[in-house]
Design a protein around this motif. Structure first.
Motif, PDB file in Angstrom:
ATOM      1  N   ARG A  75       0.820  -1.224   0.000  1.00 52.71           N
ATOM      2  CA  ARG A  75       0.000   0.000   0.000  1.00 52.71           C
ATOM      3  C   ARG A  75       0.848   1.266   0.000  1.00 52.71           C
ATOM      4  O   ARG A  75       0.323   2.360  -0.139  1.00 52.71           O
ATOM      5  N   ILE A  76       2.160   1.095   0.167  1.00 54.71           N
ATOM      6  CA  ILE A  76       3.065   2.251   0.235  1.00 54.71           C
ATOM      7  C   ILE A  76       3.903   2.324  -1.034  1.00 54.71           C
ATOM      8  O   ILE A  76       4.530   1.350  -1.431  1.00 54.71           O
ATOM      9  N   VAL A  77       3.884   3.488  -1.657  1.00 54.37           N
ATOM     10  CA  VAL A  77       4.684   3.743  -2.856  1.00 54.37           C
ATOM     11  C   VAL A  77       5.770   4.748  -2.488  1.00 54.37           C
ATOM     12  O   VAL A  77       5.469   5.848  -2.026  1.00 54.37           O
ATOM     13  N   VAL A  78       7.027   4.358  -2.666  1.00 56.86           N
ATOM     14  CA  VAL A  78       8.148   5.258  -2.406  1.00 56.86           C
ATOM     15  C   VAL A  78       8.566   5.859  -3.744  1.00 56.86           C
ATOM     16  O   VAL A  78       8.863   5.138  -4.693  1.00 56.86           O
ATOM     17  N   SER A  79       8.568   7.185  -3.823  1.00 60.27           N
ATOM     18  CA  SER A  79       8.754   7.868  -5.101  1.00 60.27           C
ATOM     19  C   SER A  79       9.678   9.074  -4.963  1.00 60.27           C
ATOM     20  O   SER A  79       9.804   9.655  -3.893  1.00 60.27           O
ATOM     21  N   ALA A  80      10.277   9.443  -6.083  1.00 61.65           N
ATOM     22  CA  ALA A  80      11.067  10.678  -6.158  1.00 61.65           C
ATOM     23  C   ALA A  80      10.366  11.653  -7.093  1.00 61.65           C
ATOM     24  O   ALA A  80      11.010  12.379  -7.846  1.00 61.65           O
ATOM     25  N   LEU A  81       9.035  11.674  -7.039  1.00 62.32           N
ATOM     26  CA  LEU A  81       8.314  12.495  -8.019  1.00 62.32           C
ATOM     27  C   LEU A  81       8.624  13.975  -7.916  1.00 62.32           C
ATOM     28  O   LEU A  81       8.522  14.696  -8.895  1.00 62.32           O
ATOM     29  N   GLU A  82       9.065  14.439  -6.740  1.00 64.58           N
ATOM     30  CA  GLU A  82       9.432  15.862  -6.637  1.00 64.58           C
ATOM     31  C   GLU A  82      10.622  16.193  -7.532  1.00 64.58           C
ATOM     32  O   GLU A  82      10.708  17.301  -8.064  1.00 64.58           O
ATOM     33  N   ALA A  83      11.526  15.236  -7.700  1.00 65.40           N
ATOM     34  CA  ALA A  83      12.653  15.467  -8.612  1.00 65.40           C
ATOM     35  C   ALA A  83      12.125  15.634 -10.029  1.00 65.40           C
ATOM     36  O   ALA A  83      12.607  16.478 -10.796  1.00 65.40           O
ATOM     37  N   GLY A  84      11.113  14.850 -10.393  1.00 64.00           N
ATOM     38  CA  GLY A  84      10.484  14.982 -11.709  1.00 64.00           C
ATOM     39  C   GLY A  84       9.742  16.293 -11.860  1.00 64.00           C
ATOM     40  O   GLY A  84       9.663  16.847 -12.953  1.00 64.00           O
ATOM     41  N   PHE A  85       9.182  16.780 -10.750  1.00 56.63           N
ATOM     42  CA  PHE A  85       8.478  18.066 -10.774  1.00 56.63           C
ATOM     43  C   PHE A  85       9.466  19.227 -10.874  1.00 56.63           C
ATOM     44  O   PHE A  85       9.084  20.348 -11.194  1.00 56.63           O
ATOM     45  N   GLY A  86      10.716  18.980 -10.529  1.00 57.36           N
ATOM     46  CA  GLY A  86      11.723  20.028 -10.620  1.00 57.36           C
ATOM     47  C   GLY A  86      11.660  21.047  -9.500  1.00 57.36           C
ATOM     48  O   GLY A  86      12.147  22.167  -9.650  1.00 57.36           O
TER      49      GLY A  86
END
Length: 197
Positions: A75-86
């Protein structure tokens, strides 16, 4: 670009450097999942905290891998999406996610130690106006957190702890402080002892 969603899902957002991740993070994640009745938790490993030095910051890849090992839950997703958001700024992250998935019920999750300094976050009032916030008690942080400028400014929007499962459905600003067992670990202390991701 973002993990899969579905209308009406209750998704917690737990951001941080995770430098290194530790059992305190696991405690916050589990407490949020259980007490807020979340469907998912997205753990956002930031490329760098604007309020902290990057001198001893492990690489994003190392921190992501270590955080995934610690928070091993479907149920937990670990992501670096902020790096993608810049952008490392939380207000931009929550506003962008709310715009990309308007039918999802996002909740920002933080430890009480973060609430104590929340008023120093860039545009913290925009964060509070975009998503409900859950604050999980942390050792030696309760008193400072609840008397901090942000907590005082948002006092009229604080829910009773018994209403925590309804937080995701609340229109922001809305927040709850979750008491309970606390884990006395911090990334700063682990780095001081030479224990890194």
């Amino acid at each position: 670009m973002i993990p899969p969603t579905a209308p009406g899902l209750r998704i917690g957002l737990l951001g941080g450097s995770f430098n290194p991740p530790h059992l305190g993070h696991l405690h916050v994640a589990r407490t949020a999942m259980e007490r807020l009745a979340l469907d998912r938790l997205w753990v956002l490993v930031t490329p760098g905290n604007p309020l902290k030095s990057r001198a001893d910051l492990a690489s994003l890849g190392r921190r992501l891998a270590a955080t995934r090992r610690l928070l091993d839950d479907p149920r937990i997703v670990v992501s670096a999406l902020e790096a993608g958001f810049g952008s490392p700024y939380t207000w931009r992250t929550v506003e962008r996610l709310a715009g990309m998935a308007p039918s999802v019920r996002f909740v920002w999750v933080m430890g009480a130690d973060n609430l104590a300094g929340f008023h120093r976050w860039q545009h913290w009032r925009r964060i509070a106006a975009t998503v409900p916030i859950a604050v999980v008690d942390r050792p030696e942080a309760s008193l400072a957190a609840l008397h901090a400028p942000a907590a005082q400014a948002l006092a009229d929007f604080r829910l009773r702890e018994i209403d925590a499962p309804t937080l995701a459905q609340r229109h922001p600003p809305a927040w709850v402080f979750l008491h309970g067992p606390r884990v006395a670990l911090s990334s700063t202390e682990l780095r001081r002892r030479g224990l890194t991701a």
